[in-house]
Design a protein around this motif. Structure first.
Motif, PDB file in Angstrom:
ATOM      1  N   ARG A 175      42.081 -33.054  38.830  1.00  0.00           N
ATOM      2  CA  ARG A 175      40.632 -32.653  39.161  1.00  0.00           C
ATOM      3  C   ARG A 175      39.776 -32.593  37.806  1.00  0.00           C
ATOM      4  O   ARG A 175      40.190 -31.449  36.969  1.00  0.00           O
ATOM      5  N   LEU A 176      39.643 -33.693  37.334  1.00  0.00           N
ATOM      6  CA  LEU A 176      39.232 -33.790  36.047  1.00  0.00           C
ATOM      7  C   LEU A 176      37.552 -33.203  36.169  1.00  0.00           C
ATOM      8  O   LEU A 176      36.846 -33.544  36.962  1.00  0.00           O
ATOM      9  N   GLU A 177      36.961 -32.544  34.979  1.00  0.00           N
ATOM     10  CA  GLU A 177      35.731 -32.095  35.136  1.00  0.00           C
ATOM     11  C   GLU A 177      34.967 -32.785  33.897  1.00  0.00           C
ATOM     12  O   GLU A 177      35.322 -33.228  32.839  1.00  0.00           O
ATOM     13  N   TYR A 178      33.846 -33.253  34.298  1.00  0.00           N
ATOM     14  CA  TYR A 178      32.890 -34.246  33.613  1.00  0.00           C
ATOM     15  C   TYR A 178      32.672 -33.619  32.200  1.00  0.00           C
ATOM     16  O   TYR A 178      32.953 -34.234  31.229  1.00  0.00           O
ATOM     17  N   ASP A 179      32.402 -32.239  31.979  1.00  0.00           N
ATOM     18  CA  ASP A 179      31.996 -31.910  30.776  1.00  0.00           C
ATOM     19  C   ASP A 179      33.172 -31.617  29.854  1.00  0.00           C
ATOM     20  O   ASP A 179      33.022 -31.711  28.450  1.00  0.00           O
ATOM     21  N   ARG A 180      34.390 -31.816  30.372  1.00  0.00           N
ATOM     22  CA  ARG A 180      35.798 -31.571  29.642  1.00  0.00           C
ATOM     23  C   ARG A 180      36.039 -32.841  28.880  1.00  0.00           C
ATOM     24  O   ARG A 180      36.744 -32.758  28.082  1.00  0.00           O
ATOM     25  N   ILE A 181      35.845 -33.812  29.483  1.00  0.00           N
ATOM     26  CA  ILE A 181      36.307 -35.207  29.140  1.00  0.00           C
ATOM     27  C   ILE A 181      35.297 -36.008  28.451  1.00  0.00           C
ATOM     28  O   ILE A 181      35.683 -36.996  28.073  1.00  0.00           O
ATOM     29  N   ILE A 182      33.832 -35.800  28.453  1.00  0.00           N
ATOM     30  CA  ILE A 182      33.011 -36.780  27.743  1.00  0.00           C
ATOM     31  C   ILE A 182      33.195 -36.811  26.620  1.00  0.00           C
ATOM     32  O   ILE A 182      33.245 -38.107  26.211  1.00  0.00           O
ATOM     33  N   ASP A 183      33.837 -35.939  25.826  1.00  0.00           N
ATOM     34  CA  ASP A 183      33.841 -36.221  24.468  1.00  0.00           C
ATOM     35  C   ASP A 183      34.905 -37.254  24.074  1.00  0.00           C
ATOM     36  O   ASP A 183      34.971 -38.257  23.373  1.00  0.00           O
ATOM     37  N   MET A 184      36.135 -37.174  25.138  1.00  0.00           N
ATOM     38  CA  MET A 184      37.106 -38.105  24.675  1.00  0.00           C
ATOM     39  C   MET A 184      36.759 -39.242  25.344  1.00  0.00           C
ATOM     40  O   MET A 184      36.903 -40.334  24.428  1.00  0.00           O
ATOM     41  N   VAL A 185      35.955 -39.444  26.411  1.00  0.00           N
ATOM     42  CA  VAL A 185      35.590 -40.824  26.780  1.00  0.00           C
ATOM     43  C   VAL A 185      34.732 -41.445  25.685  1.00  0.00           C
ATOM     44  O   VAL A 185      34.759 -42.670  25.615  1.00  0.00           O
ATOM     45  N   LYS A 186      33.693 -40.661  24.971  1.00  0.00           N
ATOM     46  CA  LYS A 186      32.868 -41.224  23.788  1.00  0.00           C
ATOM     47  C   LYS A 186      33.654 -41.787  22.786  1.00  0.00           C
ATOM     48  O   LYS A 186      33.254 -42.839  22.364  1.00  0.00           O
ATOM     49  N   GLU A 187      34.756 -40.964  22.551  1.00  0.00           N
ATOM     50  CA  GLU A 187      35.475 -41.671  21.355  1.00  0.00           C
ATOM     51  C   GLU A 187      36.354 -42.726  21.868  1.00  0.00           C
ATOM     52  O   GLU A 187      36.355 -43.608  21.085  1.00  0.00           O
ATOM     53  N   GLN A 188      36.841 -42.729  23.012  1.00  0.00           N
ATOM     54  CA  GLN A 188      37.483 -44.211  23.561  1.00  0.00           C
ATOM     55  C   GLN A 188      36.322 -45.470  23.422  1.00  0.00           C
ATOM     56  O   GLN A 188      36.933 -46.312  22.961  1.00  0.00           O
ATOM     57  N   ILE A 189      35.056 -45.098  23.817  1.00  0.00           N
ATOM     58  CA  ILE A 189      34.364 -46.115  23.811  1.00  0.00           C
ATOM     59  C   ILE A 189      33.793 -46.560  22.270  1.00  0.00           C
ATOM     60  O   ILE A 189      33.919 -47.763  21.993  1.00  0.00           O
ATOM     61  N   ASN A 190      33.658 -45.439  21.286  1.00  0.00           N
ATOM     62  CA  ASN A 190      33.589 -45.974  20.004  1.00  0.00           C
ATOM     63  C   ASN A 190      35.032 -46.644  19.409  1.00  0.00           C
ATOM     64  O   ASN A 190      34.735 -47.426  18.606  1.00  0.00           O
ATOM     65  N   ASN A 191      35.852 -46.558  20.114  1.00  0.00           N
ATOM     66  CA  ASN A 191      37.218 -47.336  19.543  1.00  0.00           C
ATOM     67  C   ASN A 191      37.402 -48.425  20.300  1.00  0.00           C
ATOM     68  O   ASN A 191      38.511 -49.223  20.255  1.00  0.00           O
ATOM     69  N   ASN A 192      36.368 -49.073  21.135  1.00  0.00           N
ATOM     70  CA  ASN A 192      36.369 -50.258  21.617  1.00  0.00           C
ATOM     71  C   ASN A 192      37.391 -50.390  22.955  1.00  0.00           C
ATOM     72  O   ASN A 192      37.945 -51.445  22.889  1.00  0.00           O
ATOM     73  N   LEU A 193      37.656 -49.439  23.474  1.00  0.00           N
ATOM     74  CA  LEU A 193      38.756 -49.451  24.631  1.00  0.00           C
ATOM     75  C   LEU A 193      38.316 -49.831  25.923  1.00  0.00           C
ATOM     76  O   LEU A 193      39.161 -50.032  26.687  1.00  0.00           O
TER      77      LEU A 193
END
Length: 286
Positions: A175-193
């Motif tokens: 049960r992932l929560e949008y607000d809790r993972i958005i920063d992690m996803v942002k970092e992964q996008i910035n790392n071209n993943l």
């Protein structure tokens, strides 16, 4: 039989790299744990080791917080494997190393749980996931739907974060929560993943992520297609393009884990050219 632990990840990789590389897709979780700790001279929350008999490696293992204890057996001689697992458990309990859970093939997990619970009767292991480990070294020539494939950008952050929440619910039972993972996803996008596939109407329909860069390959995960666009070949399309891109970058192989029960995903991966090389079971210590 001898149990050997290493001061740090560097010394573990240096001593065992030929064996790890020969079985890289199989040992990928141990390799990745070690690569993540390469710059750490010593670590109180991680350890790496081997168990050998007559200079032959029977077990490779890593225990890195917050992940499961990872165990791989390069050979499958049952008496040696059982003896090695007993020795490892004795070591873990004697020096009080906390274990979150166990990951390995079914033989390793079953033997580990049997012997561990005999020594620690209050311990209860709960099965979390049964997976196959897949590997691809040549992409199959296949028909895929029209559209285009590209690396994700920050403008895709909302879509990818939302799809991660749905992926967690649908595939991982998390049960992932949008607000809790958005920063992690942002970092992964910035790392071209992250990567996306768009249909001919310029609508994003599928995503995938390169989650682990290994020594000679790359691991893929978070393969997800939006509900309204399933069954149209878009998952096959993004897997075809991403796998092809990874190999064209000089990697020798692509790899991923797939739930044994997920027949639709298995069909996609096999169609693209992935082959099962091993199984992997995950148990958590409750």
């Amino acid at each position: 039989m001898r149990l050997h632990t290493y001061k740090n990840a560097q010394s573990f990789l240096k001593a065992n790299q030929p064996l790890l590389v020969d079985n890289e897709a199989l040992t990928q979780l141990i390799i990745y744990n070690a690569l993540q700790k390469l710059t750490v001279p010593s670590c109180n929350t991680c350890f790496f080791g081997t168990i050998t008999e007559c200079n032959q490696v029977i077990l490779l293992f890593s225990n890195v917080t917050p992940y499961n204890l990872q165990i791989v057996a390069p050979i499958e001689e049952k008496p040696l494997l059982q003896a090695a697992i007993k020795l490892l458990i004795k070591y873990l309990l004697e020096i009080n190393i906390p274990v979150k859970g166990i990951s390995g093939n079914s033989v390793i997990c079953n033997n580990f749980i049997t012997y561990y619970t005999k020594k620690s009767p209050s311990s209860i292991f709960k099965e979390y996931l049964r997976s196959d480990i897949l590997e691809l070294r040549d992409v199959q020539t296949i028909n895929i739907p029209n559209g285009f494939f590209r690396q994700a950008e920050l403008s895709d952050l909302d879509t990818i974060t939302h799809w991660n929440v749905l992926f967690g619910n649908d595939v991982l039972d998390l049960r992932l929560e949008y607000d809790r993972i958005i920063d992690m996803v942002k970092e992964q996008i910035n790392n071209n993943l992250y990567y996306l596939f768009f249909n001919t109407d310029n609508i994003p329909v599928s995503m995938a992520c390169t989650t682990r860069k290994l020594l000679n390959g790359s691991s893929i995960s978070y393969v997800y297609t939006a509900n309204n666009y399933r069954g149209l070949g878009y998952a096959t399309a993004i897997m075809y393009h991403l796998s092809k891109s990874i190999l064209e970058q000089g990697n020798q192989f692509c790899t991923l884990f797939v739930d044994k029960k997920n027949q639709a995903a298995n069909r996609v991966y096999h169609k693209t050219g992935y082959k099962v090389i091993a199984e992997n079971y995950n148990y958590y210590l409750t």
